[in-house]
Design a protein around this motif. Structure first.
Motif, PDB file in Angstrom:
ATOM      1  N   ARG A  67       0.377  -3.261 -14.507  1.00 18.27           N
ATOM      2  CA  ARG A  67       1.143  -2.782 -15.656  1.00 18.27           C
ATOM      3  C   ARG A  67       1.217  -3.814 -16.757  1.00 18.27           C
ATOM      4  O   ARG A  67       1.946  -3.632 -17.731  1.00 18.27           O
TER       5      ARG A  67
ATOM      6  N   LEU B 282      13.984   2.779  -6.581  1.00 15.07           N
ATOM      7  CA  LEU B 282      12.877   3.667  -6.231  1.00 15.07           C
ATOM      8  C   LEU B 282      13.264   5.145  -6.278  1.00 15.07           C
ATOM      9  O   LEU B 282      12.718   5.975  -5.555  1.00 15.07           O
TER      10      LEU B 282
ATOM     11  N   ARG C 172       0.833  -1.207   0.000  1.00 16.13           N
ATOM     12  CA  ARG C 172       0.000   0.000   0.000  1.00 16.13           C
ATOM     13  C   ARG C 172       0.866   1.255   0.000  1.00 16.13           C
ATOM     14  O   ARG C 172       0.556   2.249  -0.675  1.00 16.13           O
ATOM     15  N   ARG C 173       1.951   1.216   0.744  1.00 15.38           N
ATOM     16  CA  ARG C 173       2.868   2.356   0.781  1.00 15.38           C
ATOM     17  C   ARG C 173       3.525   2.584  -0.592  1.00 15.38           C
ATOM     18  O   ARG C 173       3.926   3.689  -0.919  1.00 15.38           O
ATOM     19  N   PHE C 174       3.644   1.515  -1.353  1.00 13.84           N
ATOM     20  CA  PHE C 174       4.189   1.634  -2.704  1.00 13.84           C
ATOM     21  C   PHE C 174       3.143   2.109  -3.719  1.00 13.84           C
ATOM     22  O   PHE C 174       3.445   2.240  -4.897  1.00 13.84           O
ATOM     23  N   GLY C 175       1.917   2.315  -3.253  1.00 19.00           N
ATOM     24  CA  GLY C 175       0.888   2.864  -4.124  1.00 19.00           C
ATOM     25  C   GLY C 175      -0.093   1.857  -4.684  1.00 19.00           C
ATOM     26  O   GLY C 175      -0.953   2.236  -5.493  1.00 19.00           O
ATOM     27  N   LEU C 176      -0.019   0.609  -4.288  1.00 17.43           N
ATOM     28  CA  LEU C 176      -0.971  -0.375  -4.784  1.00 17.43           C
ATOM     29  C   LEU C 176      -2.319  -0.183  -4.112  1.00 17.43           C
ATOM     30  O   LEU C 176      -2.401   0.284  -2.966  1.00 17.43           O
ATOM     31  N   GLY C 177      -3.383  -0.581  -4.814  1.00 15.22           N
ATOM     32  CA  GLY C 177      -4.709  -0.576  -4.227  1.00 15.22           C
ATOM     33  C   GLY C 177      -4.826  -1.649  -3.165  1.00 15.22           C
ATOM     34  O   GLY C 177      -4.021  -2.593  -3.100  1.00 15.22           O
TER      35      GLY C 177
ATOM     36  N   GLN D 104      10.111   3.561   3.479  1.00 14.94           N
ATOM     37  CA  GLN D 104       9.098   4.100   2.575  1.00 14.94           C
ATOM     38  C   GLN D 104       8.292   5.223   3.222  1.00 14.94           C
ATOM     39  O   GLN D 104       7.756   6.089   2.533  1.00 14.94           O
ATOM     40  N   ARG D 105       8.226   5.224   4.545  1.00 14.47           N
ATOM     41  CA  ARG D 105       7.416   6.225   5.232  1.00 14.47           C
ATOM     42  C   ARG D 105       8.114   7.585   5.308  1.00 14.47           C
ATOM     43  O   ARG D 105       7.462   8.618   5.442  1.00 14.47           O
TER      44      ARG D 105
ATOM     45  N   SER E 150      -5.095  -5.262  -4.593  1.00 11.45           N
ATOM     46  CA  SER E 150      -3.817  -5.764  -5.111  1.00 11.45           C
ATOM     47  C   SER E 150      -2.854  -6.081  -3.978  1.00 11.45           C
ATOM     48  O   SER E 150      -2.145  -7.097  -4.015  1.00 11.45           O
TER      49      SER E 150
ATOM     50  N   ALA F 284       2.595  -5.865  -7.804  1.00 17.00           N
ATOM     51  CA  ALA F 284       2.832  -4.522  -8.328  1.00 17.00           C
ATOM     52  C   ALA F 284       2.823  -4.492  -9.850  1.00 17.00           C
ATOM     53  O   ALA F 284       2.343  -3.527 -10.461  1.00 17.00           O
TER      54      ALA F 284
END
Length: 436
Positions: free
Chosen positions: A328, A187, A98-103, A147-148, A106, A324
């Motif tokens: 794509r 990243l 989630r922190r990486f932007g996934l829904g 990531q935070r 996912s 992830a």
């Protein structure tokens, strides 16, 4: 909410592991003896002070002793602790995704893909893998911290503490700085990942300065701990292929049959299709697939044998990356990922089912073995499996156990082959039948 959902799903899906009435291997029985009747064989203070031990895992072994003392007599209570622990690791992965932007969907699918893989099923079903649970959780928590982006000092210190905890659990935690460095590289070279890398490197540098000679050159406790850089290509290939071979319980010796095993070719085609999907998503994604997976395996690649639990961190990395890259991928890529996921899930279910079966046998066999030894009054007891296919199970369950339920075992039990004389036959349900 996502973390709670992930944990609940893992507990539900791995209910057969929780309900396992017994144990999988000799080490669980050994440490139960060390926690009770044979406590003198494993002095607890020595676990922390003897840096020359080949397996210096004081945190793992201390927890194992304490849990064995409290829970060994209630296997299902022991198993619920281990499975819940694995579920928390899966929740950490979902949170990281989630922190990486996934829904949320996912992220949940990626976490469950990890938890239900054959690597994780084996690790969550075997009490002897506490070290793998700890260091992988520390690696995931380090990723969350980086990531935070909560400040350089906090990130540096947090990564150092988490890596130190991982190293006290298992030497595999030396891969954490490498994983953090790849996070920095892939990243966008963000400062937080650089600080996490630097923080993680401090305890690893100290650890290796104290322990590298012992790890590399001390006498081996077993042949599988032998090492050579020449093993790396074969070990790497085994970890790539194993998830897509659902009819195989263990990874050890996967390539022994060579090109004659058609399952290896099928698994190889599946792996190539997945790699192609990552390449289609972009060269950076293919690099992540290859490099992060290899980094998560790290030093186990040079060992003489592969082992399911060694692939636990690798499974988390690959499942997360697959989740992830799903968004794509085009239709063909998603088909490739879907086939790989189905095979891995099928494989995981088979591993879970087999481990439950072994636990059922152990719950019957070990008390019967102890009773037979007690009745023999010091004479050796020879036992033979009625089903030759179960020989490996009883070999593991009778190997090097100091005592069971207070009955000294040691060298008093000998498992013999089918053509040798025996005092008892082990029936298919694990019970012993005396031969007259």
């Amino acid at each position: 909410m996502l973390a709670a959902t992930t944990l609940a799903c893992v507990l539900l899906a791995q209910l057969p592991l929780i309900l396992n009435p017994g144990y999988f291997s000799h080490d669980e029985l050994q440490w139960a003896a060390f926690a009770g009747h044979d406590a003198h064989l494993m002095p607890r203070d020595q676990l922390w002070t003897d840096l020359q031990m080949f397996q210096y895992r004081p945190l793992t072994f201390s927890l194992w002793l304490w849990l064995s003392e409290a829970l060994f007599a209630r296997p299902q209570a022991f198993h619920v602790v281990i499975v819940a622990w694995g579920g928390l690791n899966a929740a950490l992965l979902a949170w990281l995704l989630r922190r990486f932007g996934l829904g949320a969907t996912s992220a949940l699918c990626g976490a469950l893909g990890f938890a239900l893989s054959p690597f994780a099923m084996h690790t969550h079903g075997w009490v002897g893998t506490i070290g793998d649970l700890i260091w992988t959780g520390c690696a995931l928590a380090t990723g969350l911290l980086a990531q935070r982006e909560r400040g350089a000092v906090l990130t540096f210190a947090g990564a150092a503490v988490l890596t130190a905890i991982g190293l006290l659990a298992k030497e595999s935690a030396i891969v954490i700085p490498g994983l953090a460095a790849l996070g920095w590289l892939l990243l966008g070279r963000r400062r937080s990942w650089a600080m996490a890398t630097a923080g993680a490197m401090v305890p690893v540098a100290i650890y290796l300065s104290l322990r590298l000679g012992v790890i590399l050159f001390s006498p081996r406790e077993a042949a599988n701990y032998g090492w050579s850089f020449a093993y790396a290509p074969l070990r790497w290939l085994e970890y790539q292929l194993y998830p897509s071979i659902p009819t195989r319980l263990g990874i050890t010796g996967l390539l022994e049959k060579g090109a004659g095993d058609a399952r290896l070719w099928v698994a190889g085609l599946v792996w190539l299709a997945v790699a192609w999907t990552f390449w289609r998503a972009g060269s950076r994604w293919l690099a992540a697939f290859l490099l992060v997976g290899a980094a998560a395996l790290g030093p186990v690649l040079i060992l003489a044998e592969s082992a399911n639990q060694y692939g636990y961190g690798f499974a988390a990395a690959i499942a997360g990356l697959a989740a992830a890259v799903w968004a794509r991928s085009d239709r063909r890529g998603r088909i490739a990922l879907g086939i790989a996921a189905v095979l891995s899930l099928w494989h995981g279910v088979n591993v879970m089912r087999r481990m439950h079966e072994v636990g059922e046998l152990q719950a019957v066999f070990s008390p019967a073995m102890a009773d037979a030894v007690a009745r023999a009054e010091g004479h050796p007891v020879r036992i033979r499996a009625a089903d030759a296919g179960q020989h490996w199970i009883y070999l593991r369950l009778s190997l090097g156990i100091p005592s069971y339920a207070g009955v000294p075992i040691g060298e008093r039990v000998r498992l013999v082959g089918g053509s040798e004389d025996a005092d008892y036959v082990i029936e298919k349900d694990g019970a012993l039948r005396r031969l007259e």
